[in-house]
Design an enzyme around this catalytic site. Structure first.
Site, mmCIF file in Angstrom:
data_model
loop_
_atom_site.group_PDB
_atom_site.id
_atom_site.type_symbol
_atom_site.label_atom_id
_atom_site.label_comp_id
_atom_site.label_asym_id
_atom_site.label_seq_id
_atom_site.Cartn_x
_atom_site.Cartn_y
_atom_site.Cartn_z
ATOM 1 N N GLU A 177 0.829 -1.208 0.000
ATOM 2 C CA GLU A 177 0.000 0.000 0.000
ATOM 3 C C GLU A 177 0.869 1.265 0.000
ATOM 4 O OE1 GLU A 177 0.583 -2.132 2.301
ATOM 5 O OE2 GLU A 177 0.246 -1.401 4.347
ATOM 6 N N CYS A 282 16.328 -6.882 1.486
ATOM 7 C CA CYS A 282 16.306 -8.033 2.390
ATOM 8 C C CYS A 282 17.632 -8.770 2.366
ATOM 9 C CB CYS A 282 15.187 -8.980 2.000
ATOM 10 S SG CYS A 282 15.458 -9.684 0.382
HETATM 11 P P1 NAD Z 1 5.593 -5.731 5.842
HETATM 12 O O1 NAD Z 1 5.690 -7.085 6.432
HETATM 13 O O2 NAD Z 1 5.289 -4.587 6.737
HETATM 14 O O3 NAD Z 1 4.482 -5.687 4.681
HETATM 15 C C1 NAD Z 1 4.468 -6.636 3.654
HETATM 16 C C2 NAD Z 1 3.036 -6.811 3.153
HETATM 17 O O4 NAD Z 1 2.230 -7.337 4.197
HETATM 18 C C3 NAD Z 1 2.373 -5.521 2.693
HETATM 19 O O5 NAD Z 1 1.675 -5.780 1.494
HETATM 20 C C4 NAD Z 1 1.419 -5.164 3.823
HETATM 21 O O6 NAD Z 1 0.234 -4.553 3.359
HETATM 22 C C5 NAD Z 1 1.088 -6.514 4.427
HETATM 23 N N1 NAD Z 1 0.881 -6.443 5.871
HETATM 24 C C6 NAD Z 1 1.458 -5.578 6.748
HETATM 25 N N2 NAD Z 1 1.061 -5.844 8.006
HETATM 26 C C7 NAD Z 1 0.236 -6.904 7.929
HETATM 27 C C8 NAD Z 1 -0.475 -7.667 8.901
HETATM 28 N N3 NAD Z 1 -0.409 -7.379 10.203
HETATM 29 N N4 NAD Z 1 -1.234 -8.702 8.471
HETATM 30 C C9 NAD Z 1 -1.307 -9.011 7.177
HETATM 31 N N5 NAD Z 1 -0.643 -8.327 6.208
HETATM 32 C C10 NAD Z 1 0.117 -7.288 6.578
HETATM 33 O O7 NAD Z 1 6.986 -5.492 5.055
HETATM 34 P P2 NAD Z 1 7.534 -4.160 4.370
HETATM 35 O O8 NAD Z 1 7.902 -3.181 5.423
HETATM 36 O O9 NAD Z 1 6.644 -3.750 3.271
HETATM 37 O O10 NAD Z 1 8.871 -4.734 3.683
HETATM 38 C C11 NAD Z 1 10.100 -4.840 4.370
HETATM 39 C C12 NAD Z 1 10.313 -6.230 4.905
HETATM 40 O O11 NAD Z 1 10.264 -7.170 3.835
HETATM 41 C C13 NAD Z 1 11.694 -6.422 5.516
HETATM 42 O O12 NAD Z 1 11.558 -7.178 6.686
HETATM 43 C C14 NAD Z 1 12.473 -7.195 4.463
HETATM 44 O O13 NAD Z 1 13.537 -7.966 4.945
HETATM 45 C C15 NAD Z 1 11.383 -8.049 3.893
HETATM 46 N N6 NAD Z 1 11.721 -8.532 2.562
HETATM 47 C C16 NAD Z 1 12.075 -9.841 2.439
HETATM 48 C C17 NAD Z 1 12.444 -10.327 1.199
HETATM 49 C C18 NAD Z 1 12.880 -11.748 1.033
HETATM 50 O O14 NAD Z 1 13.044 -12.165 -0.099
HETATM 51 N N7 NAD Z 1 13.075 -12.531 2.094
HETATM 52 C C19 NAD Z 1 12.443 -9.487 0.078
HETATM 53 C C20 NAD Z 1 12.039 -8.159 0.249
HETATM 54 C C21 NAD Z 1 11.677 -7.683 1.505
#
Ligand code: NAD
Length: 497
Positions: A177, A282
């Site tokens: 979002e 990540c």
């Molecule tokens: P986030 O977990 O806050 O959000 C990811 C998605 O989950 C978003 O679409 C969001 O709308 C949704 N979301 C958020 N809170 C939620 C909840 N309580 N319940 C259900 N859905 C929810 O992550 P972010 O801040 O957007 O991204 C950064 C994180 O992603 C870092 O921890 C990074 O390490 C990780 N990441 C991991 C990889 C990998 O390949 N392992 C790749 C990219 C990013």
């Protein structure tokens, strides 16, 4: 009032009926670029129904037809690389070079999906019993969904829906979002490439919308990329609702610096891997383990990090962009203050960084800590900013032990000129993506993205052969054809062993 980001439902880009929206904010100046709607339950249901209908027809299309859609999509994405990168730079804040890399690495997954006919091939064994053959075929699952994070607004959606649809599924994409704009352009190009109406649906929102997808009875599989806490919630909830789930989660990636490593090369790699993309990768290196006398390299590491400076994407001299939002910026500043309080030595503090002309931006300068220990929050938390913590170890063995104690295991790197040290590290380290003199060792999409431990929940991974297995079901067929010319055929028995 900023424009609403549309939903894509059944082939039409429409304005959501939801009254609830969130602002999409440019992190370099706080300008509101658009309003993103929190999709209503009725719209999510309509997206799933439409996807089911599209999938019933799509699964009957030939493999070459599905492959040609990917070929055409790859062509359009390549032609639109720069405009897509500019959308990413504007809403995520990353530099244009980084944004182009985001698009390019996504295109590589589409290129992998072009090998579809070979990837979908099954196995055959003749004469499993006399006159009896068995072969396996791969079939699509149905409707799949994908939940994306903010840090790669193009690459991560492209990790998901091209391969899923090439395998014969329909797909519901929920972009972050915080950065939903590029996903809409990706969807437009997919339709322009010839994707049938309803094959890809795009919905927006946060927890409530994710939970609606996770519990929807007609969604068969769900891919997630994001933080550890949400990844675990997605995996557990999805599995409880009988879905296939792969959840790629957060990380703390280490680099071991051995005394026999090339000093300049190592320091350059360390700065690029910790500060690049403002540390919001990540696979960023956020912890360096300095073995033996390499602790004496700290003044040179400090000098090199100081040279890396943030700025807006329109400034080609900027090394990295801002932190994605104010809340994350404040959280990182808090962790830096905690690091200082806990006794770590702060060699470089970027908390007060400012960029002239962009005073409202979420800037954080490069930050370096020495004498960090594993009990400190600055080490335990995933910081997701241009912050490098350094720890010390007397030997390779001690450094490996320290890293293996961390619950996450996305990636790890070693810099050394010793083959024996590299071999030992590769064998013993508990991380799924290992770099030897390579700081960010993400394999190309014909392999899979192989994070371990708390950095991954699930069994089958994203893209590569495992990605095809994730998006398909295996069916085995055992056949016996009676041959009227052979007298023995009628007496055949099948041995079920
Ligand atoms: P986030 O977990 O806050 O959000 C990811 C998605 O989950 C978003 O679409 C969001 O709308 C949704 N979301 C958020 N809170 C939620 C909840 N309580 N319940 C259900 N859905 C929810 O992550 P972010 O801040 O957007 O991204 C950064 C994180 O992603 C870092 O921890 C990074 O390490 C990780 N990441 C991991 C990889 C990998 O390949 N392992 C790749 C990219 C990013």
């Amino acid at each position: 009032m900023a424009a609403h980001v549309p939903l894509l439902i059944n082939g039409r880009f429409i304005k959501s009926r939801s009254k609830q929206t969130l602002p999409v904010i440019n992190p370099t100046n706080q300008k509101i670029l658009a309003e993103v709607p929190l999709t209503t339950p009725a719209e999510i249901n309509a997206a799933v129904r439409g996807a089911q209908e599209a999938q019933r027809a799509w699964r009957e299309e030939s493999l070459p037809t599905r492959m040609r859609l990917m070929l055409e999509y790859q062509r359009l994405l390549k032609n639109n690389l720069l405009p897509l990168a500019k959308i990413v730079a504007e809403d995520n804040g990353k530099t244009l070079e980084d944004a182009k890399g985001d698009v390019f690495r996504g295109i590589e997954v589409v290129e992998f999906a072009c090998s579809l006919p070979t990837l979908m091939m099954g196995e055959t064994a003749e004469n499993v019993a006399k006159g009896v053959d068995t072969y396996s075929i791969r079939q699509p699952l149905g409707v799949c969904a994908g939940i994306c994070p903010f840090n790669f607004p193009v690459m991560i959606p492209l990790w998901m829906f091209p391969l899923a649809t090439a395998c014969g599924n329909a797909f519901i994409l929920k972009p972050s979002e915080q950065v939903p704009l590029a996903a809409i352009r990706l969807a437009e190009l997919f339709m322009q490439a010839g994707a049938p109406k309803g094959l890809l649906q795009v919905v927006h929102g946060g927890k409530e919308q994710v939970d609606a997808l996770l519990t929807h009875p007609d969604i068969r599989a769900l891919s997630f990329v994001g933080s550890v806490a949400v990844g675990r919630h997605v995996y557990e909830t999805g599995c409880r609702h009988h879905k296939r789930v792969n959840a790629l989660a957060g990380a703390k990636n280490h680099m071991i610096v051995m005394p026999d490593a090339d000093k300049n090369q190592t320091i350059n790699a360390l700065v690029g891997a910790s500060c690049g993309a403002a540390g919001q990768r990540c696979m960023a290196i956020s912890a360096a383990v300095l073995v033996g006398k390499t602790r004496q390299w700290l003044p040179d590491i400090t000098r090199a990090m100081k040279n890396a400076q943030p700025g807006p994407w329109k400034n080609p001299k900027a090394d990295f962009g801002p932190i994605i939002n104010k809340i994350s910026l404040e959280r990182i500043r808090y962790l830096i203050a905690e690091g200082k309080k806990s006794g770590a030595q702060c060699l470089l503090d970027g908390s007060k960084c400012k960029v002239t002309g962009y005073e409202k931006g979420n800037w954080l300068g490069p930050t370096l800590f020495a004498k960090v220990t594993p009990d400190m929050s600055i080490y335990k938390e995933e910081i997701f900013g241009p912050v490098l913590v350094t720890l010390e170890a007397p030997s390779l063995e001690a450094a490996i032990e320290l890293i293996n104690a961390d619950p996450r295991g996305n990636g790890a790197a070693i810099f050394t000129s010793s083959g024996a040290a590299a071999r030992r590290f590769q064998h013993e380290i508990e991380a799924g993506q290992v770099g030897i003199n390579v700081p960010i060792p993400v394999a190309l999409p014909f392999f899979s993205f192989t994070g371990w431990k708390d950095s991954f929940y699930g069994d089958l991974r994203t893209y590569g052969k495992q990605g095809v297995m994730f998006y398909t079901e295996t069916k085995t067929v055992t056949t016996r054809w009676l041959d009227s010319n052979k007298k023995t055929a009628a007496n055949m028995t099948i041995r079920l062993k």
